[in-house]
Design a protein around this motif. Structure first.
Motif, PDB file in Angstrom:
ATOM      1  N   LEU B  26       0.826  -1.192   0.000  1.00 16.24           N
ATOM      2  CA  LEU B  26       0.000   0.000   0.000  1.00 16.24           C
ATOM      3  C   LEU B  26       0.870   1.256   0.000  1.00 16.24           C
ATOM      4  N   GLU B  30      -3.646   6.029  -0.087  1.00 18.52           N
ATOM      5  CA  GLU B  30      -4.624   5.161  -0.737  1.00 18.52           C
ATOM      6  C   GLU B  30      -5.186   4.155   0.261  1.00 18.52           C
ATOM      7  N   THR B  31      -6.401   3.710  -0.015  1.00 12.68           N
ATOM      8  CA  THR B  31      -7.032   2.686   0.808  1.00 12.68           C
ATOM      9  C   THR B  31      -6.547   1.320   0.329  1.00 12.68           C
ATOM     10  N   PRO B  32      -6.786   0.272   1.131  1.00 13.03           N
ATOM     11  CA  PRO B  32      -6.441  -1.075   0.655  1.00 13.03           C
ATOM     12  C   PRO B  32      -7.104  -1.395  -0.690  1.00 13.03           C
ATOM     13  N   ALA B  33      -8.351  -1.000  -0.879  1.00 11.04           N
ATOM     14  CA  ALA B  33      -9.026  -1.266  -2.156  1.00 11.04           C
ATOM     15  C   ALA B  33      -8.377  -0.483  -3.300  1.00 11.04           C
ATOM     16  N   ASP B  34      -8.018   0.783  -3.036  1.00 15.07           N
ATOM     17  CA  ASP B  34      -7.286   1.576  -4.040  1.00 15.07           C
ATOM     18  C   ASP B  34      -6.004   0.855  -4.451  1.00 15.07           C
ATOM     19  N   GLY B  37      -6.488  -2.141  -6.689  1.00 16.06           N
ATOM     20  CA  GLY B  37      -6.763  -1.744  -8.068  1.00 16.06           C
ATOM     21  C   GLY B  37      -5.511  -1.245  -8.773  1.00 16.06           C
ATOM     22  N   ILE B  50     -13.038  -3.538  -7.979  1.00 12.35           N
ATOM     23  CA  ILE B  50     -12.678  -4.207  -6.726  1.00 12.35           C
ATOM     24  C   ILE B  50     -13.960  -4.535  -5.951  1.00 12.35           C
ATOM     25  N   GLY B  51     -14.051  -5.776  -5.497  1.00 11.34           N
ATOM     26  CA  GLY B  51     -15.222  -6.222  -4.744  1.00 11.34           C
ATOM     27  C   GLY B  51     -14.928  -6.345  -3.254  1.00 11.34           C
ATOM     28  N   PRO B  53     -13.484  -7.662   0.365  1.00  8.33           N
ATOM     29  CA  PRO B  53     -12.279  -8.294   0.894  1.00  8.33           C
ATOM     30  C   PRO B  53     -12.536  -9.794   1.045  1.00  8.33           C
ATOM     31  N   LEU B  67      -4.429  -8.086   2.596  1.00 11.59           N
ATOM     32  CA  LEU B  67      -5.875  -8.136   2.435  1.00 11.59           C
ATOM     33  C   LEU B  67      -6.131  -8.298   0.945  1.00 11.59           C
ATOM     34  N   PHE B  69      -8.666  -8.891  -2.206  1.00 11.36           N
ATOM     35  CA  PHE B  69     -10.058  -8.627  -2.589  1.00 11.36           C
ATOM     36  C   PHE B  69     -10.466  -9.495  -3.772  1.00 11.36           C
ATOM     37  N   LEU B 123     -15.243 -13.417   4.180  1.00 10.68           N
ATOM     38  CA  LEU B 123     -13.871 -13.046   4.515  1.00 10.68           C
ATOM     39  C   LEU B 123     -13.228 -14.138   5.377  1.00 10.68           C
TER      40      LEU B 123
END
Lengths: 143, 143
Positions: B26, B30-34, B37, B50-51, B53, B67, B69, B123
């Protein structure tokens, strides 16, 4: 515990004297769930059963990611520690909203009560910039 | 994409020439989802949605938390990049199990097919020590 939530009043900076959920930084050799249990014990003296991850909060301005779990208090043994001036169970109406230590905690508590009212808990992702501000996750995430 | 999964063959160490799901570290802001991607785009050239986690994997021996996704490939545009020698869609029977780069990836793919067979994704938390080894999460977590 029942419908009450365990909060601690911080004995240390930052946000000395403000209320928080037990939380902290992960140590080498432990999982996020391990760390949540350890921090809870260190800050409150309470033994808890760690449940499902509940909020995944990114503090964009400081580059930190918090994963906050739901947990069940296993026994009513808790109290002040080196890190907490006071440890107390709060009902929803007593939550000290104006005296919370961090925006991540306020966000988590709001989502908790929202999900509890809806009757189902799920993992929520949030990105916070400065206290109180949030941004949506690039549009492509449900938010 | 459909029932296929996008893997990339690493162009860089560690585990050069082995297959992996797109993943990485990371960045600040940015977020983990960012990050998921961005890494997918950097390693495969693919744009994804991104869906949820899917796996939370702690590598205890190196103090890293991943993490991972689920994600949907938005268009069939992908190919080799600076970081990947080859990028390909695999069906379950074609997954190169003996040529996967990391135990976290093998664990994630196994859980993915397990959940797909069961008809519901959730999860999963896992702690890995050395490649192939795992430990349960202190007993008090459903596992």
């Amino acid at each position: 515990m029942g419908d009450r939530i365990l909060l601690c009043r911080r004995a240390i900076e930052p946000r000395l004297d403000h209320w928080t959920l037990p939380a902290g930084f992960l140590e080498i050799g432990e999982t996020p769930a391990d760390g949540a249990g350890r921090e809870t014990f260190e800050e409150t003296g309470a033994r808890v059963e760690i449940g499902d991850p509940f909020t995944l909060i990114t503090l964009l301005h400081v580059g930190q990611v918090y994963l906050i779990f739901r947990a069940k208090l296993l026994e009513k043994t808790f109290g002040p520690t080196k890190e907490s001036l006071e440890v107390r169970l709060f009902t929803e109406k007593d939550i000290p909203w104006n005296r919370l230590a961090f925006s991540s905690i306020a966000t988590t508590l709001k989502l908790y009560y929202q999900d509890r009212t809806a009757g189902a808990f799920r993992l929520h992702q949030r990105a916070l910039t400065k206290p109180g501000q949030s941004r949506s996750l690039r549009g492509y995430l449900e938010f």
